[in-house]
Design an enzyme around this catalytic site. Structure first.
Site, PDB file in Angstrom:
ATOM      1  N   GLU A  94      36.045 -20.108 -30.546  1.00 31.54           N
ATOM      2  CA  GLU A  94      36.735 -20.133 -31.841  1.00 31.54           C
ATOM      3  C   GLU A  94      36.119 -19.064 -32.742  1.00 31.54           C
ATOM      4  OE1 GLU A  94      39.034 -20.367 -34.652  1.00 31.54           O
ATOM      5  OE2 GLU A  94      39.473 -21.950 -33.192  1.00 31.54           O
ATOM      6  N   ASP A 144      48.304 -19.230 -32.805  1.00 32.73           N
ATOM      7  CA  ASP A 144      49.104 -18.679 -33.890  1.00 32.73           C
ATOM      8  C   ASP A 144      50.426 -18.168 -33.321  1.00 32.73           C
ATOM      9  OD1 ASP A 144      50.202 -17.175 -36.015  1.00 32.73           O
ATOM     10  OD2 ASP A 144      48.207 -16.726 -36.801  1.00 32.73           O
TER      11      ASP A 144
END
Length: 242
Positions: A94, A144
């Protein structure tokens, strides 16, 4: 790291600068508890990016199937999976520090020993740290969607990315994607159908019912109530190990 654009015309720009990033680094504020978790737990569970491949057995102190989750957000699903499947190793990747801090807090609260974390760009982590043909699975949940047409090129699921994933999976390993954007789901399916290294675990062109191991998030539950869809794709690596 910051968002970058493709610059294939300038030979002085290195490949990392040329690569179109699939994320924008948002400098969210760390809460006190997240920062405390980073300070206390990063030395034990955090992994740094170097030019040396990991020895996964050494990292986890055992030999076990290893799963990588790319973009774990705030880490709740990853922590739940690790808790429910102690026989497996999990590496979370991440770029956003608050999410990393949140996961490390959960790791401490749940006393998990089968989780390690990178706070870095997944492409670099895969290239520099993850050995070829070493992973049982790669998870990519709700990346995303870059839903505006002009931004579609930023979507992480592209042919070259899929080839990279294949290189790090063992033969028979799974690449599991999930998205709540139908257009992105169709894009994923198109890319994966063209990937010679993979075969759909369902019939050709069919999506996969959510498997029990992928936790149902609050966001997803709300979406179901509002009639929003979620699409899972699970493809198996069928090519010989790289």
């Amino acid at each position: 790291m910051t968002d970058s654009t493709n610059d294939t015309q300038n030979p002085s720009v290195n490949p990392e600068q040329r690569r179109i990033k699939s994320f924008v680094l948002r400098q969210g504020r760390m809460s006190q508890s997240q920062q405390r978790a980073m300070d206390n737990n990063w030395p034990k569970y955090g992994l740094e990016v170097t030019n040396q491949l990991l020895d996964l057995n050494e990292v986890f102190g055992r030999e076990a199937p290893t799963i990588v989750e790319i973009g774990f957000g705030m880490g709740k699903s990853l922590a739940e999976m690790a808790e429910a499947n102690p026989q497996q190793n999990y590496i979370g990747i991440e770029v956003h520090r608050p999410g990393v801090g949140a996961l490390l807090k959960l790791v401490e609260e749940k006393a998990l020993t089968n989780v390690r974390v990178f706070n870095h760009d997944a492409i670099e982590v895969l290239e520099k740290r993850i050995p070829k043909s070493s992973l049982a699975a790669v998870y990519l949940f709700f990346p995303d969607p870059w839903h505006k047409k002009r931004h579609n090129k930023r979507r992480i699921v592209q042919p070259q990315f899929v080839k990279t994933i294949a290189g790090h999976l063992k033969k028979g390993g799974h690449f599991h994607m999930a998205t709540d954007w139908e257009d992105y789901a169709e894009h994923m399916m198109e890319v994966m159908n063209s990937a010679e290294d993979f075969q759909n675990t369902q019939a050709k062109g069919k999506f996969t019912p959510r498997p029990d191991y992928r936790p149902l998030t609050k966001f997803e539950q709300r979406g179901h109530r509002l009639g929003h869809g979620v699409w899972d794709l699970i493809f198996e690596k069928i090519s010989e190990e790289h």
